[in-house]
Scaffold this active site. Structure first.
Site: not given
Length: 309
Positions: A142, A235, A237
């Site tokens: 990011c 993102h 994750e």
């Protein structure tokens, strides 16, 4: 094989409840294996949440990993208990003479600032310079992807008229590249950012290539052609509820925030969102670990060659 984490790290208990095999350092010393040395520079304010999310993805491989958590010395965390930071985190000064197989630099909620206005920018630049000589492969996430593209290649970021917020469809542009090997032709990934990098600027730089892109969210994965540096603008994750937590937080604060796109069922923020990107998140991290850390890193870390970008 498990990921080795510091004894007592909260992520260990959370992931064990999910039947994810993690191993504390006391058990790890009984195994005669040279684990991959991996560092995470955690720039997110919610340290424990981010630790857990990333460790979850790193744990889904047959590789044993020795994890080091890093914080900036020039910016103190205000959202995580000092006791946690003292117990589990090290600073750049602590590790500057060490070498690592891989480094992950997380995002940070500072994208509306010019890079040089970020209070730890000089320290981050020093870490990115160090990573070229002391780390084999670095994954930037990011805001860190934008910072890395600017630092290494002079590729600028631009402010967006409104926040890029939601879960978007992406196209795999180079399916034969090992980082996206096994990806579907179209896959989903979350974004939560106020700035972007643009295809036109990236295409002007012959040292990097775009691996995945979204018609709505723009460039998603960029890789150096030397295959040592990787940049992910979203993102992957994130947990299923992370965007919801961000949305409800801003609503409660009275901040202007639109519903995250393609996220809540029927665009109803009272309904629990579904995770539609989990499999590709695991594949992204396992591909990076396998092809660009495990298979490429020399056994003797002192023989790491300098990244030439």
């Amino acid at each position: 094989m498990p990921i080795k984490i510091p004894s007592g790290l909260p992520a260990g208990e959370i992931l064990s409840r999910e039947n994810i095999f993690v191993m504390d350092e006391h058990r790890a010393v009984t195994q005669d294996i040279r684990p991959l040395r991996l560092a995470i520079l955690n720039l997110m304010p919610t340290k424990i949440t981010t630790e857990t999310q990333i460790i979850r993805l790193l744990s889904n491989t047959p590789l044993q990993i020795e994890l080091t958590l890093l914080q900036t010395a020039s910016h103190a965390s205000t959202h995580t208990a000092e006791a946690h930071m003292t117990a589990f985190y090290r600073t750049f000064d602590d590790v500057r003479d060490e070498r690592f197989d891989g480094l992950i630099i997380t995002g940070a909620p500072v994208e509306n600032l010019d890079f040089t206005d970020v209070d730890y920018w000089d320290e981050l630049c020093a870490i990115m310079a160090w990573s070229k000589t002391n780390v084999y492969s670095t994954l930037h996430i990011c805001w860190a992807a934008q910072a890395g593209l600017w630092y290494h290649y002079g590729i600028p970021k631009y402010s967006l008229p409104e926040k890029m917020f939601g879960v978007f469809a992406h196209d795999t542009l180079q399916p034969s590249h090992p980082l996206v090997r096994g990806f579907d032709e179209t896959f989903s990934a979350p974004h939560s950012r106020h700035t972007e990098v643009r295809r036109a600027d990236i295409e002007k730089c012959p040292k990097v290539e775009i691996l995945a892109e979204s018609a709505e969210a723009g460039v998603y994965i960029v890789a150096s052609r030397k295959r040592r540096l990787f940049f992910v603008t979203g993102h992957s994750e994130y947990d299923a509820g992370t965007l919801a937590a961000e949305y409800h937080r801003d609503v409660e604060r009275g901040l202007p925030i639109a519903l995250p796109r393609h996220y809540f069922p029927h665009d109803d923020p009272t309904l629990p969102p579904r995770n539609t990107w989990r499999s590709h998140a695991h594949l992204l991290f396992s591909n990076w670990l396998n092809y660009f850390v495990y298979q490429a890193t020399p056994y003797d870390l002192t023989s790491i060659a300098t990244v030439t970008e």
